[in-house]
Design a protein around this motif. Structure first.
Motif, short mmCIF file in Angstrom:
data_model
loop_
_atom_site.label_atom_id
_atom_site.label_comp_id
_atom_site.label_asym_id
_atom_site.label_seq_id
_atom_site.Cartn_x
_atom_site.Cartn_y
_atom_site.Cartn_z
N GLN A 1 -7.33 4.88 8.21
CA GLN A 1 -8.58 4.13 8.29
C GLN A 1 -8.78 3.49 9.66
O GLN A 1 -9.74 2.73 9.84
N TYR B 1 -9.01 3.22 1.13
CA TYR B 1 -8.45 4.22 0.21
C TYR B 1 -9.06 4.08 -1.18
O TYR B 1 -9.24 5.07 -1.90
N GLY C 1 -0.20 5.24 7.30
CA GLY C 1 -1.30 4.36 6.93
C GLY C 1 -2.32 4.10 8.03
O GLY C 1 -2.99 3.07 8.02
N TYR D 1 -5.56 -0.26 -5.13
CA TYR D 1 -5.75 -0.15 -3.68
C TYR D 1 -6.50 -1.37 -3.15
O TYR D 1 -6.16 -1.92 -2.09
N ASP E 1 -6.08 -2.35 0.78
CA ASP E 1 -6.58 -1.14 1.43
C ASP E 1 -7.86 -0.69 0.73
O ASP E 1 -7.86 0.20 -0.11
N VAL F 1 0.84 -1.20 0.00
CA VAL F 1 0.00 0.00 0.00
C VAL F 1 0.87 1.25 0.00
O VAL F 1 0.52 2.25 -0.63
#
Length: 1345
Positions: A930, A254, A927, A246, A251, A217
């Protein structure tokens, strides 16, 4: 025109126009013919190209270099290299485009040798090779897999001075990515950027798949930033590729951000997003997005239908999947392809409808492929249909005779269901006809990509980590399948569970070498086996780590013991249970049946722990088919599984079918009701159990006590005593916890002391409860008497609980003693104990000792460092806290979500939004964007910094994942920022979304009601709190008390106060404030007296309310008594209390005491000066007022609007008009303070007292804004004094126009009429005022003290 159409990819139109040109009799020239031939080349229309070649010969332009180049290109693209070469040889004059066309033709056809011969001859022919020539050669070598030769040419370009363009770099990047070397592709991409070559859309579309292959990612985000930097985000193909990358890189959040930011989504955008959601197991979201797409009028294509059918399969929605499948042809006229049929077979197979799946395959209009038969074989293995398994395997052998996966599945299915003879043949076939390669995987650690293969050598650290994993998994007593999916029971003497499969080696390596906040991302060359899949689930739960493994089949995201694939292909067959006992259809004897039920119970326990409801249902179905009368033991396991999976109706149904439920059965149902939030139902079930004569055991009271209010809890305690369970340490622990919730610590100790045999678990629980309740002395006494002075040995939890109660320097001696015991018993290096010690030193203001403790121990425990940072923050040593964070940040291995949440709280505590924004950038960089824990900390930070728009953006970023905490932070933030209406609107919106508010959310809403004086809405929230059982929460009661007090509902406030079991300082303060604000002075002071008698220490809010009450009595003796209490409590230096003291003395006529207190104060801030100036103004001491003001300014304090209000009021009442005008101008011009209506009223009052009413009117007209009621009432008062009735009536008329009429205005009108002796009009005004309840003048009262 023809050339323009050809250049814009409108080839057919170019050829049509060329033909029309010939029909009209216009003879084309060489350029026109060349453009038409180029169109044929692009379309690979060889016949049309030959006709144009003949036409060019006929009109004599075939020898033109432009036409010749076009012909070479056309023949080369159409695969006629001999014709192209012939034309090339016949051309007398060749330019660089001629050579490039021929070289490009040979490289596209794979003849790199012939292309290189031409490439070498160019220079000797006098034609200089350009960048297109080099690119053609590099592309040819790349396409033929000769990367080394391509790289050699690439480097030769620089030597020969050829500037490499974007196409050159794109060729290398695409080649490395397509040839399975994503790391090389990324290195070339970075080198390209280092050479300042700007990437284009082709570059991005070539490099993104490389990130997918590496499951990285961070690399995707690096490329995403490059896209934004080069303004390529508007390209829809790039946006779609980002969504896909993504998603496949693990992920999905994203991917959703990119998707939501697209303004013009196409079908590929929707398909990429839906497919990504399905890949991550978020099938509900995928179906919602599909419905949203249809609502927006977008027609789905085949690919989207395939994704949504797969989503239905994962969720087991058979009917919905079948409806979608039929809608493809009936509603959208789309013919299903193999991918749709495979999805339907998966859907039906997951639900056990094997015959229906087999019939679907038989009736297919197209030939099934290997993927479809593999889906059927997997379902047949799981559900034990050996006939269909053999059928599927037979077809698979025909399609893929050398696929080891097929052989493995069938071998296992046959062995599992008793076909041992057939099974024994399969391994031989496997040896003869297959060549199974060992699996390997790779992962990225820092800058390197490390490869692991099955059975490879492991490092020493990884080997020890493997041993640790093996030991921890054995301790869980979990059911582990072997490599083929059969069930293994973990025994004490079992062999190494973790084994040496490549993904296990990679996971162990990642646990050692990757920081805790970073997910372990692994790419595997072959499908992950069942054993490894189960082990990874357990590791994710035991180590609290996220693990992503991408194999050729799918992406597996392991988090907290679950996988995004829903475990379908990795389920151990239910029949595996029966294999051990050889139970195949007929009832065995009782011993064997009990063993089978034990194994069923083990599987049900595993399903309950992981929340795998589909697995539990499958096991239940197998039980119904194989055991006609399950025992109570097995029925209890079934009911427990449904209860833990939050499917209470199914649990109750199993319970109702039991002929003779035992106490475990009743306990399961009671706990199920409690877990489902049905507290009253839990109590009802418990009462029914007692009514049926079932005696409770010690486990019966777990859910009961947690469901009780105080009265019901007393009754439950009586039941405990009645059934002789009072000596159970387990029950005693529950009772102690129950009484501690209501603050009844004496009852906690009674329960504890009544127990004869106390174990360390109970002692730890009691110590923790006492410490949490703030009674450390009693907690320490229990520790000394029942641990140190007894046979019980302390454990880690003992020290953690004891240390949690030390919250100040007063317990420093005990802290040192406990630290010594920690060292003595060897717990100093343990993370939780170490963190507790850090908190203790911080609470005792010994931050240097806390820092030294970590520094000298070389601690790598992130929790301990987080505690140190929090400690510095609690002491408001923000600089030191940031220094520690920088140390942790540069270390790079200790960042986690809790640490980042802690440093965000520093920004919140210091109210530094700039610092918070920097931390927000760190969150995004690593990162954590989230992570809901981090997002909630960000929201809290922005609300503390009074930046609600930013908090709202974070809330919206959370999206559909926002939970109760998200809403609560938003509600409380609005309430604290003064946006009370927004707080209430958010509260009601939360209820609309079926999120049940807790006490904290209700407190935020009550704060909004209090601010708005909205008592009706507050009563509704009060009713909700009563219904939800949260009314007895002390903080809730305090918030309600504040609401009723501020809304002047004194009776409700008193009733609520009397209902409260525990009266703390906040509740007493709220009641005192209510009495004081409503004029019940004596009761307010009696409450303060009672509070002091109950030994509850007042805070500064309490004393401020009491001083306001004393000021209204104008009796300084009471004020002095309160002053004495303030000194006794050590709060005399508090700024707000000092201001209230000065105000009280002034209002009681003791200006001397006020001045004496001011002179004796150690700190003179603006609040204290304003209080003194207001006192001098009230007493008419104009000279002292001005002298104090000058002294304040000389000390460097900047006056505010309150300062000038006192100055203007004092000078106005003292008749100092010049001073009033001077200070009013100075306020505005020198200090930039905008005058309020009160300041204007003081100036008008000064002119009025001097009889300068014309100057007062001129001043009002020059205000520039509408005068407020205060200004106009002041003017009217002086009009009455100086008998200027016309001016007074004009001012009243102005007040009527501005809607400012109240009771005081009516009195002023009445007095104006009295001045002119218009008694009749005066009487009419009085009657009108008395008839209007709103404007009824309050009757004045007086009293003597």
């Amino acid at each position: 025109m023809i050339s323009g159409l050809a250049q814009n990819d409108r080839m057919n139109e170019a050829l049509d126009l060329f033909q029309e040109m010939l029909l009209t009799g216009v003879e084309p020239n060489g350029m026109t013919v060349a453009s038409a031939i180029s169109a044929c080349a692009s379309l690979q229309a060889l016949d049309n190209g030959k006709e144009l070649h003949s036409y060019a010969i006929r009109i004599g332009c075939s020898h033109s270099i432009l036409v010749g180049n076009s012909l070479i290109d056309m023949y080369a693209k159409c695969g006629r290299l001999e014709d192209a070469q012939r034309i090339f040889d016949e051309m007398a004059e060749k330019d660089v485009f001629t050579w490039n066309s021929m070289i490009g033709g040979y490289t596209r056809a794979g003849y790199c040798g012939k292309a290189y011969d031409l490439f070498s001859r160019m220079e000797s022919s006098g034609v200089r090779r350009n960048v297109v020539t080099w690119n053609a050669m590099i592309s040819g070598y790349i396409q033929n897999g000769d990367e080394d030769q391509a790289m050699e040419l690439f480097h030769m370009m620089e030597i020969e001075g050829i500037r490499r363009n974007t196409a050159t770099w794109n060729t290398l990047i695409a080649g490395s990515s397509q040839n399975g070397d994503p790391d090389q592709a990324l290195r070339i991409f970075r080198q390209m950027r280092a050479f300042s070559v700007r990437p284009n859309s082709v570059t991005i579309l070539s490099i993104l798949p490389a990130c997918t292959n590496l499951l990285s990612v961070l690399k995707v985000k690096e490329i995403h930033s490059c896209i934004l930097h080069n303004d390529l985000q508007r390209d829809i193909s790039i946006a779609n590729a980002l969504i896909d990358t993504y998603s496949k890189s693990g992920d999905i959040e994203y991917a959703r951000v990119v998707f939501n930011g697209l303004s013009g989504r196409d079908l590929i955008s929707w398909n990429s997003m839906i497919a990504g959601l399905v890949l991550h197991g978020r099938c509900h979201d995928a179906r919602d997005l599909f419905n949203q797409m249809k609502q927006e009028g977008i027609r789905p294509n085949k690919a989207i239908f395939a994704s949504v059918i797969n989503a239905c399969g994962l969720d087991g929605l058979v009917n919905e999947g079948k409806k979608l499948f039929s809608n493809m042809t009936e509603e959208y006229q789309l013919s299903p392809g193999l991918e749709h049929y495979t999805g339907m077979v998966n859907l039906l197979g997951r639900s056990g409808r094997l015959r229906e799946a087999s019939d679907l395959i038989d009736n297919m209009p197209i030939e099934p492929d290997a993927a479809l038969w593999n889906a059927l074989l997997t379902a047949a293995r799981i559900y034990g249909n050996i006939r269909i398994a053999n059928l599927a395997a037979t077809h698979l052998f025909k399609l893929e005779p050398r696929n080891p996966e097929t052989l493995r599945l069938l071998s296992h299915a046959q062995a599992l269901y008793g076909k041992s003879n057939d099974a024994s043949k399969v391994p031989r076939a496997k040896k003869e006809g297959s060549n199974e390669s060992h699996g390997c995987c790779w992962m990225e650690v820092k800058p390197k990509v490390i490869t692991f293969s099955t059975g490879s050598q492991v490092t020493m650290n990884s080997e020890s980590k493997l041993a640790e994993i093996n030991s921890r998994i054995m301790d869980t007593n979990e059911v582990i399948p072997d490599f083929d999916g059969t069930i293994l029971e973990i025994e004490e003497d079992s062999e190494d569970i973790v084994g040496t499969h490549s993904e296990k080696l990679a996971v162990a390596f990642g646990l050692v070498n990757l920081p805790t906040f970073r997910a372990i991302r692994i790419v595997k060359s072959v499908r992950i086996c069942t054993n490894c899949h189960t082990i990874c689930k357990l590791i994710s739960k035991l180590y609290k780590r996220e693990i992503l493994i991408k194999d050729p089949k799918s992406l597996h995201r392991f988090n907290d013991g679950t996988c995004s694939c829903r475990d379908y292909c990795f389920r151990p067959s239910v029949a595996a249970l029966l294999t051990a006992s050889r139970f195949h259809g007929s009832l065995p004897h009782s011993t064997a049946l009990f063993e089978v039920e034990k194994r069923y119970a083990a599987l049900l326990r595993a399903a309950a722990q992981s929340g795998a409801l589909p697995d539990g249902r499958a096991i239940h179905g197998r039980i119904l088919r194989t055991i006609s009368h399950p025992s109570v033991f097995l029925s209890n396991s079934l009911a427990n599984m449904y209860s833990k999976c939050r499917v209470l109706p199914h649990a109750l149904r199993v319970f109702d079918e039991m002929p003779n439920p035992d106490v475990v059965s009743w306990n399961t149902v009671v706990d199920g009701c409690f877990l489902s939030g049905l507290r009253f139902d839990a109590l009802a079930c418990f009462r029914e159990m007692l009514r049926c004569g079932v005696a409770p055991d010690e486990f019966s009271f777990v859910g009961v006590l947690k469901s009780c209010d105080l009265g019901m809890g007393f009754s439950a305690h009586c039941v405990v005593v009645k059934y002789g369970l009072g000596d159970s340490a387990f029950v005693a622990s529950g009772l102690a916890e129950f009484y501690a919730v209501y603050g009844l610590l004496s009852d906690v100790m009674k329960v504890f002391e009544s127990l004869e045999r106390k174990d360390i678990v109970l002692v730890n629980a009691v110590i923790g409860l006492l410490a949490k309740a703030g009674n450390f002395e009693e907690a320490f006494k229990v520790f000394c008497n029942h641990v140190l002075a007894s046979h019980l040995l302390p454990v880690r939890a003992t020290f953690v609980n004891v240390l949690s109660g030390i919250d100040g320097f007063e317990f420093w001696r005990e802290a040192i003693q406990v630290h010594g015991l920690v060292v003595k018993f060897g717990f100093e290096g343990h993370g939780a104990v170490q963190s507790s010690l850090i908190r203790v030193y911080a609470n005792c203001c010994c931050m240097d000792d806390a820092h030294d403790l970590l520094r000298y121990s070389n601690s790598q425990n992130v929790i301990s460092w987080t505690s140190l940072i929090c400690g510095y923050a609690s002491q408001e040593q923000f600089r030191d806290a940031l220094d520690v964070f920088c140390h942790v940040y540069h270390d790079g291995t200790m960042l986690d979500d809790v640490l980042l949440a802690c440093v965000l709280s520093i920004a919140a505590a210091s109210e530094s939004q700039k610092l918070g924004i920097q931390f927000h950038a760190v969150v995004l960089k690593y990162g954590f964007g989230q992570n809901n824990c981090i997002n909630h900390a960000l929201m809290a930070m922005y609300t503390k910094c009074m930046s609600m728009p930013d908090a709202l953006k974070v809330f919206q970023h959370i999206g559909e994942d926002h939970n109760l905490l998200s809403w609560t932070i938003l509600i409380s933030g609005y309430a604290k920022c003064g946006s009370s209406m927004e707080a209430l609107n958010t509260f009601y919106q939360m209820n609309k979304e079926d999120i049940i508010a807790d006490s904290v959310a209700c407190i935020g809403a009550l704060m909004g009601c209090t601010d708005l004086q909205a008592v009706d809405q507050g009563e509704q929230i009060h009713a909700f709190l009563i219904k939800s059982g949260s009314e007895m929460d002390v903080k809730v009661q305090t918030a309600l008390l504040s609401l009723y007090s501020e809304c002047r509902s004194l009776n409700e406030a008193i009733q609520l106060f009397e209902m409260m079991i525990v009266h703390d300082v906040v509740s007493w303060t709220a009641l005192i404030s209510a009495y004081a604000s409503l004029g019940c002075i004596e009761k307010a002071l009696l409450c303060l007296n009672q509070m002091l008698q109950d030994e509850i220490k007042p805070n500064h809010f309490t004393f401020v309310s009491a001083l306001k009450a004393a000021a209204k009595l104008t009796y300084p003796v009471i004020g002095k008594s309160i002053h004495a209490a303030i000194i006794k409590c050590g709060l005399e230096e508090d700024t707000f209390i000092g201001s209230a003291l000065i105000d009280m003395y002034c209002k009681c006529g003791s200006i001397g005491n006020a001045v004496s207190y001011f002179n004796g104060a150690s700190k003179h801030d603006l609040v204290l000066w304003n209080a003194l100036l207001a006192g001098h103004a009230q007493h008419g001491n104009v000279l002292e007022l001005l002298r104090a003001y000058e002294e304040m300014v000389d000390r460097g304090l900047k006056p505010d609007d309150i300062t000038f209000l006192s100055i203007l009021s004092g000078c106005s009442h003292g008749g100092l008009i010049d001073k009033v005008v001077h200070f009013f101008g100075s306020m505005r011009d020198d200090y930039g303070i905008r005058p309020q209506m009160e300041h204007h009223a003081c100036v008008v009052g000064a002119f009025g007292r001097a009889g300068l009413l014309k100057d007062a009117v001129s001043f009002i007209e020059g205000m520039g804004i509408n005068p407020g009621s205060t200004v106009l009432r002041t003017l009217v008062s002086f009009c009455i004094m100086y008998r200027h009735v016309r001016l007074g009536l004009a001012s009243i008329a102005k007040m009527v126009l501005l809607g400012q009429m109240d009771s005081s205005a009516f009195v002023l009108v009445s007095n104006l009429y009295a001045v002119e002796e218009k008694w009749h009009d005066r009487r009419k005004i009085r009657d009108a005022m008395e008839a209007d309840v709103v404007n009824l003048k309050k009757v004045g009262v007086s009293w003597i003290t």
